[in-house]
Enzyme design. Structure first.
Site, PDB file in Angstrom:
ATOM      1  N   LYS A  35      86.548  -4.513  34.128  1.00  0.00           N
ATOM      2  CA  LYS A  35      85.140  -4.546  34.536  1.00  0.00           C
ATOM      3  C   LYS A  35      85.059  -4.562  36.060  1.00  0.00           C
ATOM      4  O   LYS A  35      85.502  -5.517  36.695  1.00  0.00           O
ATOM      5  CB  LYS A  35      84.465  -5.792  33.948  1.00  0.00           C
ATOM      6  CG  LYS A  35      83.015  -5.960  34.401  1.00  0.00           C
ATOM      7  CD  LYS A  35      82.387  -7.218  33.812  1.00  0.00           C
ATOM      8  CE  LYS A  35      81.030  -7.479  34.415  1.00  0.00           C
ATOM      9  NZ  LYS A  35      80.495  -8.796  34.042  1.00  0.00           N
TER      10      LYS A  35
ATOM     11  N   THR B 242      85.395 -21.006  22.915  1.00  0.00           N
ATOM     12  CA  THR B 242      86.035 -20.699  24.199  1.00  0.00           C
ATOM     13  C   THR B 242      86.124 -21.957  25.071  1.00  0.00           C
ATOM     14  O   THR B 242      87.128 -22.190  25.745  1.00  0.00           O
ATOM     15  CB  THR B 242      85.223 -19.611  24.948  1.00  0.00           C
ATOM     16  OG1 THR B 242      85.015 -18.535  24.055  1.00  0.00           O
ATOM     17  CG2 THR B 242      85.948 -19.122  26.173  1.00  0.00           C
ATOM     18  N   ALA B 243      85.059 -22.778  25.042  1.00  0.00           N
ATOM     19  CA  ALA B 243      85.058 -23.968  25.898  1.00  0.00           C
ATOM     20  C   ALA B 243      86.165 -24.937  25.492  1.00  0.00           C
ATOM     21  O   ALA B 243      86.913 -25.452  26.343  1.00  0.00           O
ATOM     22  CB  ALA B 243      83.697 -24.665  25.831  1.00  0.00           C
TER      23      ALA B 243
ATOM     24  N   ILE C 187      81.383 -18.220  30.704  1.00  0.00           N
ATOM     25  CA  ILE C 187      82.812 -18.542  30.618  1.00  0.00           C
ATOM     26  C   ILE C 187      83.285 -19.036  31.985  1.00  0.00           C
ATOM     27  O   ILE C 187      84.094 -19.961  32.080  1.00  0.00           O
ATOM     28  CB  ILE C 187      83.621 -17.326  30.114  1.00  0.00           C
ATOM     29  CG1 ILE C 187      83.204 -17.040  28.663  1.00  0.00           C
ATOM     30  CG2 ILE C 187      85.126 -17.580  30.198  1.00  0.00           C
ATOM     31  CD1 ILE C 187      83.781 -15.771  28.076  1.00  0.00           C
TER      32      ILE C 187
ATOM     33  N   VAL D  10      83.068 -33.557  12.368  1.00  0.00           N
ATOM     34  CA  VAL D  10      82.591 -34.839  12.920  1.00  0.00           C
ATOM     35  C   VAL D  10      81.214 -35.110  12.321  1.00  0.00           C
ATOM     36  O   VAL D  10      80.299 -34.289  12.463  1.00  0.00           O
ATOM     37  CB  VAL D  10      82.480 -34.749  14.460  1.00  0.00           C
ATOM     38  CG1 VAL D  10      81.918 -36.048  15.031  1.00  0.00           C
ATOM     39  CG2 VAL D  10      83.830 -34.417  15.073  1.00  0.00           C
TER      40      VAL D  10
ATOM     41  N   THR E 249      78.163 -15.364  33.296  1.00  0.00           N
ATOM     42  CA  THR E 249      78.610 -16.572  34.007  1.00  0.00           C
ATOM     43  C   THR E 249      79.064 -17.720  33.110  1.00  0.00           C
ATOM     44  O   THR E 249      79.654 -18.679  33.609  1.00  0.00           O
ATOM     45  CB  THR E 249      77.479 -17.078  34.919  1.00  0.00           C
ATOM     46  OG1 THR E 249      76.232 -16.982  34.223  1.00  0.00           O
ATOM     47  CG2 THR E 249      77.410 -16.280  36.194  1.00  0.00           C
TER      48      THR E 249
HETATM   49  P1  FAD Z   1      80.868 -22.545  20.415  1.00  0.00           P
HETATM   50  O1  FAD Z   1      81.474 -21.201  20.489  1.00  0.00           O
HETATM   51  O2  FAD Z   1      79.557 -22.689  19.697  1.00  0.00           O
HETATM   52  O3  FAD Z   1      81.921 -23.519  19.731  1.00  0.00           O
HETATM   53  C1  FAD Z   1      81.535 -24.777  19.227  1.00  0.00           C
HETATM   54  C2  FAD Z   1      82.703 -25.386  18.476  1.00  0.00           C
HETATM   55  O4  FAD Z   1      82.320 -26.700  18.088  1.00  0.00           O
HETATM   56  C3  FAD Z   1      83.117 -24.659  17.207  1.00  0.00           C
HETATM   57  O5  FAD Z   1      84.526 -24.605  17.140  1.00  0.00           O
HETATM   58  C4  FAD Z   1      82.600 -25.561  16.082  1.00  0.00           C
HETATM   59  O6  FAD Z   1      83.415 -25.483  14.924  1.00  0.00           O
HETATM   60  C5  FAD Z   1      82.708 -26.912  16.757  1.00  0.00           C
HETATM   61  N1  FAD Z   1      81.827 -27.918  16.155  1.00  0.00           N
HETATM   62  C6  FAD Z   1      80.482 -27.987  16.217  1.00  0.00           C
HETATM   63  N2  FAD Z   1      80.022 -29.043  15.521  1.00  0.00           N
HETATM   64  C7  FAD Z   1      81.122 -29.654  15.015  1.00  0.00           C
HETATM   65  C8  FAD Z   1      81.317 -30.805  14.198  1.00  0.00           C
HETATM   66  N3  FAD Z   1      80.278 -31.522  13.736  1.00  0.00           N
HETATM   67  N4  FAD Z   1      82.566 -31.151  13.871  1.00  0.00           N
HETATM   68  C9  FAD Z   1      83.631 -30.426  14.302  1.00  0.00           C
HETATM   69  N5  FAD Z   1      83.512 -29.333  15.077  1.00  0.00           N
HETATM   70  C10 FAD Z   1      82.269 -28.951  15.415  1.00  0.00           C
HETATM   71  N6  FAD Z   1      79.566 -15.878  28.257  1.00  0.00           N
HETATM   72  C11 FAD Z   1      80.173 -15.086  29.159  1.00  0.00           C
HETATM   73  O7  FAD Z   1      80.889 -15.581  30.033  1.00  0.00           O
HETATM   74  N7  FAD Z   1      80.018 -13.735  29.100  1.00  0.00           N
HETATM   75  C12 FAD Z   1      79.208 -13.142  28.196  1.00  0.00           C
HETATM   76  O8  FAD Z   1      79.112 -11.925  28.174  1.00  0.00           O
HETATM   77  C13 FAD Z   1      78.503 -13.968  27.291  1.00  0.00           C
HETATM   78  N8  FAD Z   1      77.652 -13.449  26.368  1.00  0.00           N
HETATM   79  C14 FAD Z   1      76.962 -14.294  25.555  1.00  0.00           C
HETATM   80  C15 FAD Z   1      75.983 -13.792  24.704  1.00  0.00           C
HETATM   81  C16 FAD Z   1      75.228 -14.655  23.911  1.00  0.00           C
HETATM   82  C17 FAD Z   1      74.165 -14.105  23.023  1.00  0.00           C
HETATM   83  C18 FAD Z   1      75.478 -16.039  23.926  1.00  0.00           C
HETATM   84  C19 FAD Z   1      74.702 -16.970  23.044  1.00  0.00           C
HETATM   85  C20 FAD Z   1      76.448 -16.540  24.748  1.00  0.00           C
HETATM   86  C21 FAD Z   1      77.169 -15.695  25.582  1.00  0.00           C
HETATM   87  N9  FAD Z   1      78.110 -16.191  26.455  1.00  0.00           N
HETATM   88  C22 FAD Z   1      78.736 -15.365  27.351  1.00  0.00           C
HETATM   89  C23 FAD Z   1      78.446 -17.597  26.426  1.00  0.00           C
HETATM   90  C24 FAD Z   1      79.739 -17.811  25.660  1.00  0.00           C
HETATM   91  O9  FAD Z   1      79.658 -17.248  24.390  1.00  0.00           O
HETATM   92  C25 FAD Z   1      79.967 -19.308  25.535  1.00  0.00           C
HETATM   93  O10 FAD Z   1      79.883 -19.884  26.793  1.00  0.00           O
HETATM   94  C26 FAD Z   1      81.329 -19.573  24.989  1.00  0.00           C
HETATM   95  O11 FAD Z   1      81.528 -18.900  23.800  1.00  0.00           O
HETATM   96  C27 FAD Z   1      81.558 -21.036  24.824  1.00  0.00           C
HETATM   97  O12 FAD Z   1      80.998 -21.514  23.660  1.00  0.00           O
HETATM   98  P2  FAD Z   1      81.371 -22.995  23.250  1.00  0.00           P
HETATM   99  O13 FAD Z   1      82.834 -23.073  23.069  1.00  0.00           O
HETATM  100  O14 FAD Z   1      80.738 -23.929  24.207  1.00  0.00           O
HETATM  101  O15 FAD Z   1      80.599 -23.179  21.877  1.00  0.00           O
END
Ligand code: FAD
Length: 498
Positions: free
Chosen positions: A78, A15-16, A344, A183, A342
């Site tokens: 919601k 998502t980030a 997202i 990476v 919070t």
């Molecule tokens: P990730 O989803 O982990 O994505 C990481 C990315 O990096 C992936 O695409 C992966 O392929 C890539 N990557 C990693 N290493 C490498 C590499 N070496 N080379 C290439 N690519 C790589 N947020 C809310 O707002 N509401 C909620 O209800 C909520 N519930 C949650 C419940 C739980 C249990 C958890 C743990 C989190 C929750 N969150 C919630 C938080 C939300 O899920 C995250 O903020 C959001 O999904 C963002 O994740 P991210 O993109 O930072 O990381």
């Protein structure tokens, strides 16, 4: 003169990553080239299904049609979170996105309510809140009214993986280039200490002027390569694990999230159009993974649709969320458990901040310091709000909850609590994500009743006050009869042609 920022590389397609890509490209257009690198070999977190109302700004900036958005992400509305068993077993309260009554410039509605709260005809504070009344009735409609007292702020529950795909489609449509790749190393520039390029498995090197680390908990650039350090808050928020599983939907889709306190943590239930999202957040010092998983699986209320998945996390934030030419966004920059949905929002807010301070002609120390200061304050405000839920519990017979009662609170939070208890005043900080009504609902819901109320209220006679409260209750209750059931709203609204 420093180097102009033209090429931006985002590492990570959760998502980030995709939200950063979509917003940056939409706003900056041809000023920057954006490439996003992600690896199919590393899964995204895949949970993250409840949001808060500012998410609507993302949709507005991206020019999304709401009906299409609801269809594509299988979203529901919601209006609130219902906290069950958080103060005491068997008790519950709502944190709605609305507000009770209407506040004046000097005096908030709850002061009036507080003076009358012991009178038999006075309702609970929530009965003066339209979001609460609609949530309890299982209803939702978009009200066509100019009356600010009838505003009904809302957010969405959505399917996290569908949301990711949707953002990807939008980003690629805007011209963001996706690169599949793993990476394996990050090369730092000897002169500046910033990142010069990424080494991908297979030998390719990818350089950029600015890197955005969205690699999730791995924090490949910000932590692993640059070692900015982590401020650990687990002494305040000790939960460190979540187990999650989707299950079959219920007959009626509730327009709110359920958060149910359990022995060493809490369970969420998030209703979507096609299924429920469920999870249990817990502290592994007090309960084993097997016990937590069993507790979740026994409390789904419908058939599980998959195997349960465990996620470990550490609560806290990167000491610097922007360092040199790397900005960490999403889980790479910190984590606060999803108690108030919070994460997202923190992604959204980080991208908005980055856009505000975008380093067109190179990275300047002063700008970076400002960005980091704002991010820190934002994280601390959310942290304090989360601690509040835990520490004010009056639960018996659980070591975990007893420990939470005796926390030494951050000074900022302790001060807020003292002032509220004495005078009923809410010392909300500027730019705090949570409005006074949010703090108020959690404080009251967790059993705090202020000793005093605002002196303005004392000027009213009992009869005037009673009349004012009765009128407010009527005004707030009136629209409910005309609203659709939440399911009827979703069915009709998502059929709107776009
Ligand atoms: P990730 O989803 O982990 O994505 C990481 C990315 O990096 C992936 O695409 C992966 O392929 C890539 N990557 C990693 N290493 C490498 C590499 N070496 N080379 C290439 N690519 C790589 N947020 C809310 O707002 N509401 C909620 O209800 C909520 N519930 C949650 C419940 C739980 C249990 C958890 C743990 C989190 C929750 N969150 C919630 C938080 C939300 O899920 C995250 O903020 C959001 O999904 C963002 O994740 P991210 O993109 O930072 O990381």
């Amino acid at each position: 003169m420093q180097q102009t920022i033209r090429k931006v590389v985002i590492v990570g397609g959760g998502t980030a990553g995709w939200m950063s890509a979509a917003l940056l490209k939409k706003v900056l257009g041809p000023v920057v080239d954006i490439q996003l690198i992600e690896s199919d070999q590393i899964a995204t977190v895949g949970v993250g299904e409840a949001t808060i109302p500012p998410i609507q700004h993302v949709n507005t900036v991206l020019g999304l049609n709401e009906a299409e958005f609801l269809r594509e992400t299988k979203a529901s509305i919601k209006l609130a979170i219902r906290f069950e068993n958080w103060h005491r077993e068997g008790e519950s309260y709502f944190h709605t996105f609305g507000a009770a009554g209407q506040s004046s410039a000097f005096c908030q509605f709850h002061h009036y309510w507080r003076r009358a709260s012991s009178w038999p005809e006075t309702k609970s504070l929530w009965d003066y809140d339209l979001n609460y009344l609609a949530a309890c009735a299982g209803k939702f409609s978009k009200l066509k009214t100019q009356d600010a007292r009838l505003e009904m702020p809302y957010a969405y529950h959505f399917d996290a993986s569908l949301y990711g795909q949707y953002l990807r489609k939008i980003s690629e449509g805007l011209g963001v280039k996706r690169r599949e790749g793993l990476v394996e190393d990050v090369e730092l520039c000897q002169n500046t200490g910033g990142v010069s390029c990424l080494h991908l498995v297979g030998g390719e090197k990818v350089g950029a002027d600015l890197f955005i680390d969205c690699s999730g908990f791995r924090a490949l650039l910000l932590q692993k390569a640059m070692g900015v350090g982590f401020e650990d808050w687990s002494h305040w928020l000790p939960c460190d694990t979540a187990v999650s599983v989707p299950s079959e939907r219920f007959a009626n889709t509730l327009p709110y999230t359920r958060s149910i306190a359990r022995d060493a943590g809490w369970q969420w239930r998030i209703p979507l159009q096609h299924r429920n999202g469920n999870g249990l957040v817990y502290c592994s010092r007090f309960v084993s993974d097997d016990e937590a998983t069993a507790s979740l699986m026994n409390n789904l209320g419908s058939k599980a649709l998959d195997e349960p998945r465990i996620n470990r996390f550490r609560t806290g934030r990167a000491r610097r969320q922007w360092h040199k030419n790397v900005v960490g966004i999403g889980l790479a920059s910190g984590f606060l458990e999803p108690l108030e949905s919070t994460s997202i929002h923190l992604i959204q807010s980080a991208v908005v901040r980055l856009l505000k301070y975008f380093p067109h002609q190179g990275v300047h120390k002063g700008v970076v310091a400002r960005y980091n200061r704002e991010s820190q304050v934002e994280y601390e405000q959310v942290r304090d709000f989360l601690i509040l839920h835990y520490t004010l519990n009056d639960k018996q017979g659980s070591d975990f909850w007893r420990q939470m009662q005796t926390l030494t609170l951050p000074e900022t939070l302790q001060n807020k609590l003292n002032v509220f208890n004495e005078q009923g005043l809410l010392l909300r900080d500027d730019h705090d994500l949570f409005a006074e009504s949010s703090w108020l609902q959690v404080l009251l819901g967790q059993g705090q009743l202020p000793r005093d109320y605002h002196p303005l209220v004392a000027r009213m006679s009992d009869a005037q006050l009673q009349d004012m409260l009765a009128q407010t209750a009527r005004l707030k209750a009136e629209p409910i009869a005309q609203m659709l059931s939440h399911d009827d709203f979703l069915a009709r609204f998502t059929q709107v042609k776009t």
